[in-house]
Design a protein around this motif. Sequence first.
Motif, mmCIF file in Angstrom:
data_model
loop_
_atom_site.group_PDB
_atom_site.id
_atom_site.type_symbol
_atom_site.label_atom_id
_atom_site.label_comp_id
_atom_site.label_asym_id
_atom_site.label_seq_id
_atom_site.Cartn_x
_atom_site.Cartn_y
_atom_site.Cartn_z
ATOM 1 N N CYS A 62 1.070 2.299 6.387
ATOM 2 C CA CYS A 62 0.049 1.229 6.416
ATOM 3 C C CYS A 62 0.679 -0.160 6.409
ATOM 4 C CB CYS A 62 -0.896 1.398 5.224
ATOM 5 S SG CYS A 62 -1.969 -0.007 4.914
ATOM 6 N N SER A 72 0.211 4.195 0.995
ATOM 7 C CA SER A 72 -0.102 5.180 2.034
ATOM 8 C C SER A 72 1.179 5.694 2.680
ATOM 9 C CB SER A 72 -0.974 4.516 3.103
ATOM 10 O OG SER A 72 -0.681 5.051 4.365
ATOM 11 N N CYS A 114 -4.347 -0.187 -0.365
ATOM 12 C CA CYS A 114 -5.005 -1.396 0.114
ATOM 13 C C CYS A 114 -6.505 -1.207 0.010
ATOM 14 C CB CYS A 114 -4.567 -1.707 1.552
ATOM 15 S SG CYS A 114 -5.077 -0.487 2.777
ATOM 16 N N CYS A 159 -6.943 4.189 3.032
ATOM 17 C CA CYS A 159 -5.669 4.837 2.692
ATOM 18 C C CYS A 159 -5.797 5.761 1.491
ATOM 19 C CB CYS A 159 -4.605 3.776 2.449
ATOM 20 S SG CYS A 159 -4.128 2.956 3.981
ATOM 21 N N CYS A 217 0.845 -1.200 0.000
ATOM 22 C CA CYS A 217 0.000 0.000 0.000
ATOM 23 C C CYS A 217 0.879 1.249 0.000
ATOM 24 C CB CYS A 217 -0.907 0.001 1.223
ATOM 25 S SG CYS A 217 -1.919 1.478 1.362
HETATM 26 ZN ZN LIG Z 1 -3.187 0.961 3.173
#
Ligand SMILES: [Zn+2]
Length: 211
Positions: free
Chosen positions: A175, A171, A191, A196, A169
């Motif tokens: 994350c 983010s 994700c 996110c 992910c």
């Molecule tokens: Zn995420």
Amino acid sequence: MAILTVMGMDLSWADLVGGRLCLDFVNTVGSRLRAEPPPNEHLNDYASLVAWAGHAGAIDEPLGKKLARKASAHPREAAAIVEEAKSLREALYRTFLAAAEDRPPAAADLARFNAHWARAVAAPRILFGDDGWAVDFARGDALTAPLDPVLRSAAELLLADDRYRVRLCESDDGCGWLFIDQTKSRTRRWCDMKVCGNRAKARRHYARQKG
Ligand SMILES: [Zn+2]
């Protein structure tokens, strides 16, 4: 967020967004890459492992209940399996990132996987059922049973070209969740867009407002 309760445990955090059982298992810790405050550990005890496995479809409810009873009779063994599950999870996390980038895995991570592998594929049988030919394995009721379908799912993914679609992910909140990018354009970045993805968008929006 809607409350999701499985076997008495709150599983509202457990969005099954990985696209494979093994990746959803990797995602049983939140904010893995965050330093402060520490990551959100969701495998806090054997009951949470069993509840997650039921939620993710790794085990059915009768087996879950049986395992919960066994765990209360053998608390120390159950606690040790939770610790091992977390170590295995982090080994899988690193191994999938390596596999996605075509790098060799860390030897210790692969050794940890293989320490469980023989048990996870015990007593294989070839079956012919509604979906045609399939391989089936012994379904034991040892306390390690919730991990076995995870290991089989992990092996399947490592051996398939889909391993190149495993993504971390993007983010910037640390994350640390993994997922399979099944989009044709291979452009999935988060994700979960609702979590996110929106956070990243909100931050960009805020930065634009400020700037
Ligand atoms: Zn995420």
